[in-house]
Each structure stands twice: as structure tokens, then as C-alpha cells.
Motif scaffolding. Structure first.
Motif, PDB file in Angstrom:
ATOM      1  N   TYR A  21       0.837  -1.201   0.000  1.00 23.88           N
ATOM      2  CA  TYR A  21       0.000   0.000   0.000  1.00 23.88           C
ATOM      3  C   TYR A  21       0.874   1.254   0.000  1.00 23.88           C
ATOM      4  O   TYR A  21       0.653   2.178  -0.792  1.00 23.88           O
ATOM      5  CB  TYR A  21      -0.923   0.003   1.215  1.00 23.88           C
ATOM      6  CG  TYR A  21      -1.748   1.267   1.328  1.00 23.88           C
ATOM      7  CD1 TYR A  21      -2.844   1.481   0.497  1.00 23.88           C
ATOM      8  CD2 TYR A  21      -1.419   2.260   2.255  1.00 23.88           C
ATOM      9  CE1 TYR A  21      -3.595   2.649   0.585  1.00 23.88           C
ATOM     10  CE2 TYR A  21      -2.162   3.425   2.349  1.00 23.88           C
ATOM     11  CZ  TYR A  21      -3.250   3.613   1.512  1.00 23.88           C
ATOM     12  OH  TYR A  21      -3.983   4.770   1.592  1.00 23.88           O
ATOM     13  N   LEU A  22       1.867   1.293   0.876  1.00 17.39           N
ATOM     14  CA  LEU A  22       2.758   2.451   0.919  1.00 17.39           C
ATOM     15  C   LEU A  22       3.459   2.648  -0.424  1.00 17.39           C
ATOM     16  O   LEU A  22       3.628   3.780  -0.893  1.00 17.39           O
ATOM     17  CB  LEU A  22       3.786   2.282   2.036  1.00 17.39           C
ATOM     18  CG  LEU A  22       3.247   2.326   3.472  1.00 17.39           C
ATOM     19  CD1 LEU A  22       4.349   1.979   4.466  1.00 17.39           C
ATOM     20  CD2 LEU A  22       2.650   3.690   3.798  1.00 17.39           C
ATOM     21  N   ASP A  23       3.845   1.541  -1.046  1.00 20.93           N
ATOM     22  CA  ASP A  23       4.543   1.632  -2.325  1.00 20.93           C
ATOM     23  C   ASP A  23       3.642   2.191  -3.423  1.00 20.93           C
ATOM     24  O   ASP A  23       4.133   2.706  -4.428  1.00 20.93           O
ATOM     25  CB  ASP A  23       5.065   0.249  -2.724  1.00 20.93           C
ATOM     26  CG  ASP A  23       6.149   0.302  -3.783  1.00 20.93           C
ATOM     27  OD1 ASP A  23       6.984   1.232  -3.738  1.00 20.93           O
ATOM     28  OD2 ASP A  23       6.171  -0.580  -4.659  1.00 20.93           O
ATOM     29  N   SER A  24       2.335   2.112  -3.220  1.00 23.95           N
ATOM     30  CA  SER A  24       1.398   2.635  -4.222  1.00 23.95           C
ATOM     31  C   SER A  24       1.201   4.143  -4.107  1.00 23.95           C
ATOM     32  O   SER A  24       0.570   4.750  -4.982  1.00 23.95           O
ATOM     33  CB  SER A  24       0.033   1.943  -4.075  1.00 23.95           C
ATOM     34  OG  SER A  24      -0.676   2.430  -2.937  1.00 23.95           O
ATOM     35  N   LEU A  25       1.747   4.749  -3.051  1.00 21.72           N
ATOM     36  CA  LEU A  25       1.464   6.155  -2.767  1.00 21.72           C
ATOM     37  C   LEU A  25       2.531   7.121  -3.264  1.00 21.72           C
ATOM     38  O   LEU A  25       2.404   8.320  -3.044  1.00 21.72           O
ATOM     39  CB  LEU A  25       1.286   6.358  -1.252  1.00 21.72           C
ATOM     40  CG  LEU A  25       0.162   5.571  -0.579  1.00 21.72           C
ATOM     41  CD1 LEU A  25       0.120   5.906   0.912  1.00 21.72           C
ATOM     42  CD2 LEU A  25      -1.184   5.866  -1.230  1.00 21.72           C
ATOM     43  N   HIS A  26       3.572   6.618  -3.910  1.00 23.30           N
ATOM     44  CA  HIS A  26       4.640   7.520  -4.346  1.00 23.30           C
ATOM     45  C   HIS A  26       4.902   7.322  -5.835  1.00 23.30           C
ATOM     46  O   HIS A  26       4.462   6.335  -6.436  1.00 23.30           O
ATOM     47  CB  HIS A  26       5.922   7.265  -3.538  1.00 23.30           C
ATOM     48  CG  HIS A  26       6.581   5.960  -3.863  1.00 23.30           C
ATOM     49  ND1 HIS A  26       7.692   5.867  -4.667  1.00 23.30           N
ATOM     50  CD2 HIS A  26       6.271   4.684  -3.511  1.00 23.30           C
ATOM     51  CE1 HIS A  26       8.045   4.603  -4.789  1.00 23.30           C
ATOM     52  NE2 HIS A  26       7.202   3.865  -4.094  1.00 23.30           N
ATOM     53  N   ASP A  27       5.640   8.266  -6.414  1.00 21.28           N
ATOM     54  CA  ASP A  27       5.888   8.251  -7.856  1.00 21.28           C
ATOM     55  C   ASP A  27       7.305   7.838  -8.215  1.00 21.28           C
ATOM     56  O   ASP A  27       7.685   7.886  -9.390  1.00 21.28           O
ATOM     57  CB  ASP A  27       5.611   9.641  -8.448  1.00 21.28           C
ATOM     58  CG  ASP A  27       4.151  10.049  -8.311  1.00 21.28           C
ATOM     59  OD1 ASP A  27       3.287   9.164  -8.439  1.00 21.28           O
ATOM     60  OD2 ASP A  27       3.886  11.243  -8.061  1.00 21.28           O
ATOM     61  N   GLY A  28       8.101   7.444  -7.226  1.00 21.57           N
ATOM     62  CA  GLY A  28       9.472   7.035  -7.499  1.00 21.57           C
ATOM     63  C   GLY A  28       9.554   5.585  -7.936  1.00 21.57           C
ATOM     64  O   GLY A  28       8.551   4.963  -8.314  1.00 21.57           O
TER      65      GLY A  28
END
Length: 201
Positions: free
Chosen positions: A71-78
Motif C-alpha cells: 500500500y505504501l509503495d502505491s502512494l509515491h511516484d518514485g
């Protein structure tokens, strides 16, 4: 967002490392939670009564660590820590599962050795956990040279698992039989995300 965690939980540490690696750490409110306390309100958020548990900005409770990390990985654009498709994704998920298996075995072993009365401890059980840990480390020893400079979800899991072995089973020197893995971990442990999330008793 609110992350309910324990300062010594390796599963919670994995989430913290992911948050730091993805630049999301500042968006998290870290709430120390004693899951073993009979007075804890943790089951209100996680019916399993375990940490970590993430409360999203929308108020939804997510558990456990693999779900929170993705989920956390889905929240950023890097760069994504979970490759989205193809062989790279399955390689990372396999390594992450191997690392989680080390944690499951190590946590189970510690509970048996520290929380169960000595006259009720089952040596066959702890020996089984030890063998599982060693076999997983043997696989990592063979494969870590191919990890390169990657620090994706699989490598994060591996680093956290090795850190937990150092924390709880320091006398059982995993490095001696796994020199390549030890060399890799020596560098991984220097990452800011690993340093700031180091377990505290």
C-alpha cells in the motif's frame, strides 16, 4: 496516516523501512503499541491483535506487513519497491516470502524459548525453526551476489530478517557460514532507513 507498531517488531520495522525508502515517513504518525498488553485497544483496529497495523488517511485499517508495504509503495511516484509485472515481480515476492519465513521461524522460536515455561518447552519445535532459518540463509547466501545495488521489497525483507537475528539470537552466529550474505548486510545496514528503524528495547 498512523502506524501502530512495536519498537522490536521486525514486521513493523519492514513497514518503517519501506516508508523511509519511498519518502513517506513524514506522513506517518508512529504509535507505539504493546500487542501483548491485556488492556490494549489494538483489536479495535486489527482483530488479529498484531502489529503492524496502518490506519490510512481515509480511516481504513490495513494489516499485516506485506499489505501495508505494498500500500505504501502505491502512494509515491518514485521507483517501485514492488515491481509491477513480469519476472522481476515474482523474484522480489519470492525473496520477500523467504525473508518473512525467517522472521516467522525466529519469532516462533523466541516465543517458545522466552514465554513458555521451561518444563513445557518443545525442543523439536525450536530445532525445526532453526533448520528452516539456516536453509533460508543458505539460499540467500547463494543468491545475494545477484542482488546488485537493488534494495527492493525482497532485499528490505532480507535486511530486516538479518537484523532481527542479530537482535534476538546474537549468540547463534549466522555470518560464519554465510560470508557473502554478511558482506551484503554490512552495507545494507548502513542505509538511513535501516539506521533510523533499528530496534530499541
Amino acid at each position: 496516516m498512523k502506524l501502530r507498531y512495536s519498537t522490536t517488531s521486525p514486521y513493523a520495522r519492514k513497514c518503517w523501512v519501506v516508508a523511509a525508502e519511498t519518502g513517506l515517513e513524514s506522513r506517518l504518525d508512529f504509535v507505539v503499541t504493546n500487542a501483548w498488553s491485556p488492556e490494549t485497544d489494538l483489536p479495535n483496529d486489527n482483530p488479529l491483535g498484531k502489529v503492524p497495523c496502518l490506519i490510512t488517511e481515509g480511516g481504513e485499517a490495513l494489516f499485516d506487513s506485506p499489505v501495508i508495504c505494498e500500500y505504501l509503495d502505491s502512494l509515491h511516484d518514485g521507483q517501485k519497491l514492488f515491481p509491477p509485472v513480469g519476472g522481476a515481480r515474482w523474484e522480489q515476492l519470492r525473496l520477500a516470502a523467504l525473508a518473512d519465513g525467517i522472521l516467522d521461524a525466529a519469532v516462533g522460536k523466541r516465543i517458545e524459548l522466552t514465554m513458555r515455561p521451561e518444563d513445557k518447552r518443545w525442543s523439536d519445535w525450536t530445532d525445526r525453526q532453526t533448520r528452516a532459518i539456516v536453509r533460508a540463509l543458505d539460499v540467500m547466501e547463494e543468491e545475494c551476489a545477484g542482488w546488485g545495488r537493488d534494495f527492493l521489497i525482497g532485499q528490505i525483507g532480507a535486511a530486516v530478517a538479518l537484523g532481527y537475528l542479530d537482535l534476538r539470537f546474537k549468540a547463534e552466529d549466522w555470518r560464519a557460514a554465510h560470508p557473502n550474505l554478511a558482506k551484503w548486510y554490512a552495507e545494507a545496514a548502513k542505509r538511513p532507513s535501516m539506521v533510523k528503524s533499528e530496534p530499541r528495547e
